[in-house]
Design a protein around this motif. Structure first.
Motif, PDB file in Angstrom:
ATOM      1  N   THR A  75       0.842  -1.189   0.000  1.00  0.00           N
ATOM      2  CA  THR A  75       0.000   0.000   0.000  1.00  0.00           C
ATOM      3  C   THR A  75       0.880   1.243   0.000  1.00  0.00           C
ATOM      4  OG1 THR A  75      -1.646  -1.186   1.301  1.00  0.00           O
ATOM      5  CG2 THR A  75      -1.851   1.207   1.213  1.00  0.00           C
ATOM      6  N   LEU A 117       1.610   1.238  -8.232  1.00  0.00           N
ATOM      7  CA  LEU A 117       1.129   2.175  -7.213  1.00  0.00           C
ATOM      8  C   LEU A 117       1.137   3.587  -7.785  1.00  0.00           C
ATOM      9  CD1 LEU A 117       3.100   0.687  -4.227  1.00  0.00           C
ATOM     10  CD2 LEU A 117       0.659   0.484  -4.636  1.00  0.00           C
ATOM     11  N   LYS A 172      -1.613   6.064  -6.834  1.00  0.00           N
ATOM     12  CA  LYS A 172      -2.317   7.012  -5.964  1.00  0.00           C
ATOM     13  C   LYS A 172      -2.121   6.612  -4.508  1.00  0.00           C
ATOM     14  CE  LYS A 172      -5.950   8.104  -9.245  1.00  0.00           C
ATOM     15  NZ  LYS A 172      -7.390   8.209  -9.459  1.00  0.00           N
ATOM     16  N   LYS A 207      -3.530   3.333  -2.407  1.00  0.00           N
ATOM     17  CA  LYS A 207      -3.834   2.259  -3.349  1.00  0.00           C
ATOM     18  C   LYS A 207      -3.073   1.010  -2.917  1.00  0.00           C
ATOM     19  CE  LYS A 207      -3.903   0.899  -8.141  1.00  0.00           C
ATOM     20  NZ  LYS A 207      -3.676   1.277  -9.528  1.00  0.00           N
ATOM     21  N   THR A 208      -3.744  -0.133  -2.973  1.00  0.00           N
ATOM     22  CA  THR A 208      -3.139  -1.393  -2.576  1.00  0.00           C
ATOM     23  C   THR A 208      -3.071  -2.322  -3.778  1.00  0.00           C
ATOM     24  OG1 THR A 208      -4.021  -1.156  -0.353  1.00  0.00           O
ATOM     25  CG2 THR A 208      -3.338  -3.356  -1.005  1.00  0.00           C
TER      26      THR A 208
END
Length: 59
Positions: free
Chosen positions: A8, A29, A31, A34-35
């Motif tokens: 994340t 990744l 943003k 985000k994960t």
């Protein structure tokens, strides 16, 4: 069955060096918060090590 990790993005890549920005993009990744889920491989773990101060990792 391969082990997976959840990565994340917790800190912004703004004002970071170019290789760290490109590593985050390669991991998927884009943003904050985000994960993404990846299989545990030496390549992925090396990428995580480069940006460990920007992400959190869950097994």
């Amino acid at each position: 069955m391969a082990a997976t990790i959840k990565i994340t993005l917790k800190r912004s890549p703004i004002k970071r060096v170019k290789n760290q920005k490109l590593t985050l993009e390669a991991l998927g990744l884009t943003k904050l918060n985000k994960t993404v889920e990846h299989n545990v491989t030496p390549q992925i773990m090396g990428m995580v090590a480069v940006v460990k101060h920007l992400v959190t990792v869950e097994e």
